[in-house]
Design an enzyme around this catalytic site. Structure first.
Site, PDB file in Angstrom:
ATOM      1  N   THR A 109      -3.272   1.151   7.337  1.00  0.00           N
ATOM      2  CA  THR A 109      -2.374   2.246   6.956  1.00  0.00           C
ATOM      3  C   THR A 109      -3.194   3.458   6.525  1.00  0.00           C
ATOM      4  O   THR A 109      -4.148   3.324   5.765  1.00  0.00           O
ATOM      5  CB  THR A 109      -1.459   1.818   5.791  1.00  0.00           C
ATOM      6  OG1 THR A 109      -0.632   0.742   6.222  1.00  0.00           O
ATOM      7  CG2 THR A 109      -0.594   2.965   5.324  1.00  0.00           C
ATOM      8  N   ALA A 169       8.033  -2.052   4.324  1.00  0.00           N
ATOM      9  CA  ALA A 169       7.559  -3.437   4.367  1.00  0.00           C
ATOM     10  C   ALA A 169       7.456  -4.000   5.777  1.00  0.00           C
ATOM     11  O   ALA A 169       7.299  -5.198   5.945  1.00  0.00           O
ATOM     12  CB  ALA A 169       8.471  -4.323   3.525  1.00  0.00           C
ATOM     13  N   ASP A 192      11.385  -6.999  -3.004  1.00  0.00           N
ATOM     14  CA  ASP A 192      10.170  -7.595  -2.464  1.00  0.00           C
ATOM     15  C   ASP A 192      10.202  -9.080  -2.792  1.00  0.00           C
ATOM     16  O   ASP A 192      10.320  -9.450  -3.962  1.00  0.00           O
ATOM     17  CB  ASP A 192       8.921  -6.931  -3.071  1.00  0.00           C
ATOM     18  CG  ASP A 192       7.655  -7.238  -2.276  1.00  0.00           C
ATOM     19  OD1 ASP A 192       7.491  -8.402  -1.866  1.00  0.00           O
ATOM     20  OD2 ASP A 192       6.846  -6.317  -2.069  1.00  0.00           O
ATOM     21  N   HIS A 223      -5.853  10.028  15.447  1.00  0.00           N
ATOM     22  CA  HIS A 223      -4.767  10.105  16.425  1.00  0.00           C
ATOM     23  C   HIS A 223      -4.917  11.414  17.192  1.00  0.00           C
ATOM     24  O   HIS A 223      -4.995  12.489  16.578  1.00  0.00           O
ATOM     25  CB  HIS A 223      -3.394  10.087  15.739  1.00  0.00           C
ATOM     26  CG  HIS A 223      -3.174   8.897  14.847  1.00  0.00           C
ATOM     27  ND1 HIS A 223      -2.997   7.630  15.332  1.00  0.00           N
ATOM     28  CD2 HIS A 223      -3.110   8.805  13.491  1.00  0.00           C
ATOM     29  CE1 HIS A 223      -2.819   6.792  14.321  1.00  0.00           C
ATOM     30  NE2 HIS A 223      -2.893   7.481  13.202  1.00  0.00           N
ATOM     31  N   ALA A 257       0.818  -1.207   0.000  1.00  0.00           N
ATOM     32  CA  ALA A 257       0.000   0.000   0.000  1.00  0.00           C
ATOM     33  C   ALA A 257       0.856   1.263   0.000  1.00  0.00           C
ATOM     34  O   ALA A 257       0.525   2.254  -0.664  1.00  0.00           O
ATOM     35  CB  ALA A 257      -0.930  -0.010   1.217  1.00  0.00           C
ATOM     36  N   ILE A 258       1.945   1.248   0.750  1.00  0.00           N
ATOM     37  CA  ILE A 258       2.834   2.417   0.808  1.00  0.00           C
ATOM     38  C   ILE A 258       3.817   2.414  -0.349  1.00  0.00           C
ATOM     39  O   ILE A 258       3.968   3.399  -1.071  1.00  0.00           O
ATOM     40  CB  ILE A 258       3.587   2.450   2.155  1.00  0.00           C
ATOM     41  CG1 ILE A 258       2.605   2.607   3.309  1.00  0.00           C
ATOM     42  CG2 ILE A 258       4.620   3.576   2.170  1.00  0.00           C
ATOM     43  CD1 ILE A 258       3.228   2.463   4.683  1.00  0.00           C
ATOM     44  N   SER A 301       8.448   2.120   9.152  1.00  0.00           N
ATOM     45  CA  SER A 301       7.918   1.363  10.299  1.00  0.00           C
ATOM     46  C   SER A 301       8.697   1.734  11.554  1.00  0.00           C
ATOM     47  O   SER A 301       9.530   0.978  12.059  1.00  0.00           O
ATOM     48  CB  SER A 301       8.017  -0.139  10.023  1.00  0.00           C
ATOM     49  OG  SER A 301       7.335  -0.480   8.851  1.00  0.00           O
ATOM     50  N   ALA A 323       1.936   9.642   9.525  1.00  0.00           N
ATOM     51  CA  ALA A 323       0.581  10.151   9.733  1.00  0.00           C
ATOM     52  C   ALA A 323       0.456  11.086  10.925  1.00  0.00           C
ATOM     53  O   ALA A 323      -0.651  11.363  11.374  1.00  0.00           O
ATOM     54  CB  ALA A 323      -0.373   8.967   9.924  1.00  0.00           C
ATOM     55  N   PRO A 349      -6.474  -1.008   5.206  1.00  0.00           N
ATOM     56  CA  PRO A 349      -7.043  -0.036   6.155  1.00  0.00           C
ATOM     57  C   PRO A 349      -6.199   0.200   7.400  1.00  0.00           C
ATOM     58  O   PRO A 349      -6.435   1.170   8.115  1.00  0.00           O
ATOM     59  CB  PRO A 349      -8.390  -0.675   6.522  1.00  0.00           C
ATOM     60  CG  PRO A 349      -8.705  -1.601   5.398  1.00  0.00           C
ATOM     61  CD  PRO A 349      -7.382  -2.132   4.943  1.00  0.00           C
TER      62      PRO A 349
END
Length: 276
Positions: free
Chosen positions: A253, A78, A49, A227, A25-26, A101, A128, A251
């Site tokens: 992320t 990842a 990947d 948040h 997704a990212i 991450s 975020a 969802p």
């Protein structure tokens, strides 16, 4: 060509050669942005990947070791395990590492090993969360008296294998907000590795994960990921609230995260602003 040699060539050319670890997704949004020239001074060199891809990639898909020979900047998109397994090796090669991450960085032993690993440097993206500059400024004047983050997401994104039958039932049967865990930014990211990177990011920004109190809340009525940061310090009282649209494909992320990564890459490629 080794990573230091590649970095030297990149420096002369004025372009950062980026290796993207992860095409989810990212990574997909970041990779397409780079390949379409959205970040001046940076180009996508390869994707790392292990999963077979069901789509055509804009650049070669390489094993990790080969990526180190091609790039002077690796982007982790990842999961925390990548930082633990490969972070030191990236830095020892001379390449820089941009961490998405950030939950991995609440592991103090790992963080210390990364600090010693060089000559590459570790950076992390705010993702975020906002308000970090102000929190850092206030913290520089003295320890915050109170700092709490409440993260609220849809129940399905917070389900974990360690949950017992009672907690799982509360999650499944929830008709309103349910608090799943309360703790510090040192222990909560380990329990929710895909959903609490914001907690880790705040902790890294203020330099003390044990000072950051964290609440994880599941809400079946949540339309957006929310948040809320509340802090009290020697200069005043602060409250930041962010509501993000979740990524349609993942969802857990927030959809804004890959664009925060692209902004960070722009800074690392010589653009204006600052990366953490």
């Amino acid at each position: 060509m080794s990573a230091p040699e590649a970095a030297e060539d990149v420096g002369r050319a004025g372009v950062r050669r980026v290796g993207l670890i992860g095409w989810g997704a990212i990574g997909r949004v970041v990779g397409r942005g780079l390949s379409e020239g959205e970040v001046p001074g940076a180009e996508l060199a390869c994707v790392v990947d292990n999963r077979p891809r069901g789509e055509t990639l804009p650049v070669p898909q390489l094993p990790f070791a080969e990526a180190l020979d091609e790039c002077d900047l690796l982007v982790e998109a990842a999961g925390q395990a990548v930082v633990r397994e490969w972070g030191e090796r990236v830095l020892r090669s001379g390449a820089d590492l941009l961490v998405v991450s950030t939950g991995a960085l609440t592991d103090r032993a790992l963080t210390e090993r990364l600090r010693r690993a060089g000559p590459g440097r570790v950076h992390f993206t705010a993702g975020a969360v906002g308000g970090l500059d102000l929190l850092q400024a206030v913290t520089a004047l003295g320890p915050l008296e109170h700092l709490e983050l409440t993260t609220t997401k849809l129940p399905g994104t917070l389900r974990q294998s360690w949950m017992d039958a009672e907690l799982t039932a509360r999650l499944d049967d929830a008709t309103g907000p349910v608090e799943l865990m309360r703790g510090t930014a040192l222990d909560v990211p380990a329990k929710f590795p895909k959903s609490t990177n914001v907690a880790a990011t705040v902790a890294v920004a203020v330099g003390d994960p044990e000072r950051v109190r964290v609440r994880v809340v599941a809400d079946p009525g949540a339309v957006r990921t929310r948040h809320v940061i509340e802090a009290t310090g020697p200069m005043g009282r602060y409250r930041f609230e962010m509501e993000h649209e979740p990524d349609r494909g993942n969802p857990a992320t927030s959809s804004v995260v890959p664009y925060a990564v692209l902004r960070s890459l722009g800074v690392l490629a010589g653009g204006g602003g600052r990366v953490l």
